[in-house]
Every structure is written in structure tokens, then in C-alpha cells.
Design a protein around this motif. Structure first.
Motif, short mmCIF file in Angstrom:
data_model
loop_
_atom_site.label_atom_id
_atom_site.label_comp_id
_atom_site.label_asym_id
_atom_site.label_seq_id
_atom_site.Cartn_x
_atom_site.Cartn_y
_atom_site.Cartn_z
N MET A 1 0.83 -1.20 0.00
CA MET A 1 0.00 0.00 0.00
C MET A 1 0.87 1.26 0.00
SD MET A 1 -3.25 -0.03 -0.28
CE MET A 1 -3.57 1.57 0.44
N ALA A 2 1.98 1.22 0.74
CA ALA A 2 2.88 2.37 0.78
C ALA A 2 3.44 2.67 -0.60
CB ALA A 2 4.02 2.13 1.77
N ALA A 3 3.88 1.61 -1.30
CA ALA A 3 4.44 1.80 -2.64
C ALA A 3 3.38 2.31 -3.61
CB ALA A 3 5.05 0.50 -3.14
N GLU A 4 2.14 1.84 -3.46
CA GLU A 4 1.05 2.32 -4.32
C GLU A 4 0.92 3.83 -4.20
OE1 GLU A 4 -1.50 1.79 -7.20
OE2 GLU A 4 -1.18 -0.07 -6.09
N LEU A 5 0.93 4.33 -2.97
CA LEU A 5 0.82 5.77 -2.76
C LEU A 5 2.03 6.51 -3.31
CD1 LEU A 5 -0.58 5.71 0.89
CD2 LEU A 5 -1.79 6.54 -1.13
N GLN A 6 3.22 5.95 -3.12
CA GLN A 6 4.43 6.63 -3.57
C GLN A 6 4.49 6.75 -5.08
OE1 GLN A 6 5.94 8.54 -1.75
NE2 GLN A 6 7.70 7.61 -0.78
N TRP A 7 4.17 5.69 -5.80
CA TRP A 7 4.24 5.74 -7.26
C TRP A 7 3.23 6.74 -7.83
CZ3 TRP A 7 7.97 4.34 -10.37
CH2 TRP A 7 8.88 3.37 -9.94
N ASP A 8 2.06 6.85 -7.20
CA ASP A 8 1.08 7.83 -7.67
C ASP A 8 1.53 9.25 -7.38
OD1 ASP A 8 -0.69 6.16 -8.87
OD2 ASP A 8 -2.13 6.09 -7.22
N LEU A 9 2.42 9.42 -6.40
CA LEU A 9 2.89 10.74 -6.00
C LEU A 9 4.05 11.23 -6.87
CD1 LEU A 9 2.20 12.82 -3.75
CD2 LEU A 9 3.95 11.72 -2.33
N LEU A 10 4.73 10.31 -7.55
CA LEU A 10 5.91 10.68 -8.33
C LEU A 10 5.55 11.47 -9.59
CD1 LEU A 10 8.00 7.39 -8.21
CD2 LEU A 10 8.58 9.54 -7.11
N PRO A 11 6.47 12.35 -10.05
CA PRO A 11 6.21 13.09 -11.28
C PRO A 11 6.43 12.27 -12.54
CG PRO A 11 8.37 13.66 -10.43
CD PRO A 11 7.74 12.75 -9.41
N ALA B 1 8.09 -2.01 -2.78
CA ALA B 1 7.88 -1.89 -1.34
C ALA B 1 8.50 -0.62 -0.77
CB ALA B 1 8.44 -3.12 -0.62
N VAL B 2 8.68 0.41 -1.60
CA VAL B 2 9.21 1.69 -1.12
C VAL B 2 8.19 2.32 -0.18
CG1 VAL B 2 8.28 3.04 -3.03
CG2 VAL B 2 10.36 3.81 -1.86
N TYR B 3 8.68 3.14 0.79
CA TYR B 3 7.70 3.76 1.70
C TYR B 3 7.96 5.24 1.93
CZ TYR B 3 11.19 1.17 4.55
OH TYR B 3 12.33 0.59 5.02
N GLY B 4 9.10 5.67 2.49
CA GLY B 4 9.25 7.06 2.85
C GLY B 4 10.06 7.92 1.90
N ASP B 5 10.93 7.32 1.09
CA ASP B 5 11.79 8.10 0.20
C ASP B 5 11.03 8.51 -1.05
OD1 ASP B 5 13.69 7.57 2.07
OD2 ASP B 5 15.16 6.72 0.71
N HIS B 6 11.39 9.68 -1.57
CA HIS B 6 10.62 10.25 -2.67
C HIS B 6 11.44 11.31 -3.38
CE1 HIS B 6 7.49 12.79 -4.59
NE2 HIS B 6 6.82 11.66 -4.68
N THR C 1 4.94 6.89 4.28
CA THR C 1 4.40 7.39 3.02
C THR C 1 3.42 8.53 3.23
OG1 THR C 1 4.66 5.19 2.04
CG2 THR C 1 3.20 6.71 0.91
N LEU C 2 2.57 8.42 4.24
CA LEU C 2 1.62 9.50 4.52
C LEU C 2 2.35 10.77 4.94
CD1 LEU C 2 -1.11 7.44 6.40
CD2 LEU C 2 -1.21 8.31 4.06
N LEU C 3 3.42 10.62 5.73
CA LEU C 3 4.24 11.77 6.08
C LEU C 3 4.83 12.42 4.84
CD1 LEU C 3 6.05 13.57 7.92
CD2 LEU C 3 7.62 11.62 8.07
N THR C 4 5.38 11.59 3.95
CA THR C 4 5.95 12.10 2.70
C THR C 4 4.90 12.82 1.88
OG1 THR C 4 7.66 10.39 2.65
CG2 THR C 4 7.09 11.41 0.56
#
Length: 383
Positions: free
Chosen positions: A147-157, A177-182, A207-210
Motif C-alpha cells: 500500500m505504501a508503494a502504491e501511494l508513492q508511485w502515484d505521487l511521483l512526477p 515496497a518503497v515507503y518514505g523516500d521520494h 508514506t503518509l508523512l511524505t
């Protein structure tokens, strides 16, 4: 109806978002003596190219990988007079995959040029369609995302970007499985804004913090604010939400593409390096407080200069501080060795080379932290 890229663009705009491959294949059959068409997309970890029209078909082979890596058409002529033409699917420097067309006649320069134009229209349509269909996401995923990676990939440019004066790429590890780095970027006129962020903690909470920090910086940036205001608004937003119990180590950069001048706000652990003609040196910045560690934190900019041909690399602590099994941190020696191997590679290839080196350095051990790497080439000063 007219022929060529303009007409296929109109067809794609009129097509349902999940039917773009079929519309493209039918257009090619109607216009050319085409025996077969396939669209191959790169996966999230960039380990292969995978078919869309025939999902059970083979992955892209050496010729497809050569086309994808070189970003140049590849023509494979055969003794019977047929040919296989491969052209990259790329939009604004973001590499999506490869269009493979098998023709019943030899492929000359005119056909290759026309297919390249068509591939540009298709790439733009595929990128736009991602918001309205899951079909292409399913092809790019070779395993389920957390779930964390799902959010991160949608957040990327995106994974790469290019313009007249720069080439840029970023990568995440582990991709599924990435979570906090962006990382984030935006180009407007002569200014390129780039941020690399390492969110505190792990899992979906990181991920939510990011997401809070990144969207706060975007909100400020899209209101016309500079990187100091972006950092301060993001810090205030993180503090308001977490009260100092979580923070986001962030490096914010604003690059003047006309002269290579860089303004920086160093708010934590991501580190920058400059490579030029095989020489690699760290960018020395005075580190300030991570975003959200304290309320009402104020930031100052520092400056450094890029020269034409410089390569700027920014790595999160999941890269430079990785010490699997108690080994020497990756950033002390192995990272420099990996970076030297990338000297002749464009940024998207360079990023993947370093990430593969990081995977190899772990030698099968699970990583203690996720990682992000961004690579920017500043090509030249304006004439």
C-alpha cells in the motif's frame, strides 16, 4: 482522413483509454503492410519490457532493450525481405517502452521516421490514459505493490524528464515496497526545481508523512513561492500534523538552466555529488533542521555552481548509508565505483546501474531502508 502521425493522434484521442494498443495496431494494418504489432512497456523496477497486446507473449529481447536504452530506432532486416522495426515510446524524456512493428516489406528510412512519429503520439496517449485505466499499470507490475508503494508511485512526477539544456532521471528501491523516500521535480521556463525527501519511519505511515510534505511543497511552488517558502510551508504542515514526532529530511534545489547556478535548502540527510569527466566530488552544504522537527523553523539558501557537462547526483540515506550485514556504508566506496561506471550512460541508465549495484551490495540481504537516487545532466549554456 490524412495519413501519418497527425491522423493516428486523432484516432487515439477518440479511442477509449484502454483500447489505445488495438487502435494503433489497426491503424498500422490499414496504412502499411504490417504483419504484427506489439507494444512493450518497462516494468517498475526496469528489469524488462513486457507485451500489452499479447500479455502471454515473450518479453522484449536484446534488440528491444537496445532500442529502449539507446532511444534510437532499431531495424532488423531479414533475408526474406520482411523486417522488424523497433522505435522508443518516450514523452518529454520519460521512457515508457518500445513499439515493435513487423512488416511484410523492407523498412526504409521513410517508414522508420513515420513509425517514430506515430510512437510519439502513442506515448503521449499512453501517459495520459494512465489516469483512467488500469490496463497499463497491470503490465508494468510484475508483483503486487505494498500500500505504501502504491501511494508513492502515484505521487511521483515520472521516472525521467529532458529538455534542451538538461536530462533528468530518478529511481526508487525497492520498487514494489518503497515507503518514505521520494523525489519530485518541475520545470518552468529557465528554472528547474528538484527535491529529494526521506520520510521518517517506515511502512504506510512514512508514506503518509511524505505525502504531506510533498504536497505542501507543491502547493507553495505552484503559488509562485521559492524553495525557502516551500521548505517552511512543508515544515509547518508536518509539524502541525505530527507535532515533532515525525519529520522529513529533504534537499530542495532550484537550478537556473541558463547559467547552471543552484540554490539549495539542505534540510536533512539526502546528499548531493557532482561528477565531471570521471571526477566525483561531494557538494558541501550546511545542514539545517529536517522538515517538521520543530515549529516555526526558518530556512536559508546556499549556492553552488554547475559547469556545462556536469552531472549532479542526489542520493537518500538508503543509498549512501546502506550498510547491509554490518558492511562499510555503500556511500564510502562502492557508490563512487558504481557512479564511475555510469560516466557514458544517460541519466535513466545511470540511475538503474547504481540501483543494480546497490542490490548487489546487499547480496541477498533485506535492505534496512528504502532508497532514492536522482541524476541530472546540465548539458550546456545557452548560445
Amino acid at each position: 482522413m490524412s495519413d501519418g502521425p497527425a491522423s493516428v493522434g486523432a484516432l487515439l484521442r477518440a479511442a477509449p483509454p484502454d483500447r489505445l494498443p488495438e487502435v494503433t495496431a489497426q491503424h498500422l494494418r490499414d496504412r502499411y503492410p504490417v504483419a504484427r504489432t506489439e507494444i512493450l512497456l518497462g516494468d517498475l523496477a526496469m528489469t524488462g519490457l513486457w507485451p500489452v497486446l499479447d500479455p502471454e507473449g515473450p518479453a522484449g529481447g536484446p534488440l528491444e532493450q537496445r532500442c529502449f536504452g539507446s532511444q534510437q530506432p532499431v531495424v532488423d532486416g531479414r533475408p526474406d525481405g520482411t523486417a522488424r522495426v523497433l522505435v522508443p515510446l518516450t514523452v518529454w524524456g520519460d521512457r515508457l517502452g518500445v513499439l515493435r512493428v513487423e512488416t511484410a516489406q523492407p523498412a526504409g528510412p521513410d517508414l522508420t521516421a513515420e513509425l517514430s512519429g506515430l510512437a510519439g503520439e502513442l506515448a503521449m496517449a499512453l501517459r495520459t490514459a494512465d489516469r483512467d485505466t488500469d490496463r497499463y499499470h497491470l503490465v508494468r507490475r510484475r508483483q503486487r505493490l505494498t500500500m505504501a508503494a502504491e501511494l508513492q508511485w502515484d505521487l511521483l512526477p515520472g521516472r525521467s524528464l529532458s529538455g534542451e539544456r538538461f536530462r533528468l532521471a530518478g529511481g526508487l528501491e525497492p520498487a514494489y515496497a518503497v515507503y518514505g523516500d521520494h523525489y519530485d521535480w518541475a520545470v518552468t521556463g529557465d528554472r528547474l526545481t528538484l527535491t529529494v525527501l526521506n520520510g521518517h519511519g517506515d511502512g504506510i505511515e512514512a508514506t503518509l508523512l511524505t505525502a504531506v510534505a510533498v504536497n505542501a511543497m507543491r502547493n507553495a511552488r505552484r503559488s509562485g513561492a521559492g524553495i525557502v517558502e516551500q521548505a517552511e510551508l512543508a515544515s509547518d504542515a508536518v509539524w502541525s500534523r505530527y507535532g515533532g514526532n515525525a519529520h522529513a529530511a529533504t534537499l530542495l534545489l532550484e537550478i537556473d538552466l541558463t547559467d547552471g547556478g543552484v540554490e539549495a535548502v539542505d534540510a536533512g540527510s539526502p546528499r548531493a555529488m557532482i561528477a565531471h569527466d570521471g571526477d566525483i566530488r561531494p557538494v558541501t552544504l550546511e545542514q539545517q533542521l529536517p522538515l517538521g522537527m520543530f515549529g516555526d523553523t526558518r530556512y536559508e539558501t546556499q549556492k553552488f555552481q554547475l559547469q556545462p557537462g556536469d552531472r549532479l547526483l542526489v542520493a537518500s540515506d538508503g543509498v549512501h548509508a546502506a550498510a547491509p550485514g554490518g558492511r562499510v556504508p555503500y556511500g564510502q566506496t562502492a557508490l563512487i565505483t558504481a557512479l564511475r561506471r555510469t560516466r557514458l550512460q544517460p541519466p535513466p541508465e545511470a540511475v538503474q546501474t547504481v540501483i543494480r549495484g546497490l542490490r548487489d551490495y546487499h547480496d541477498g540481504l533485506d535492505a534496512d531502508d528504502d532508497a532514492v537516487l536522482v541524476c541530472l545532466d546540465w548539458l550546456r549554456q545557452p548560445a
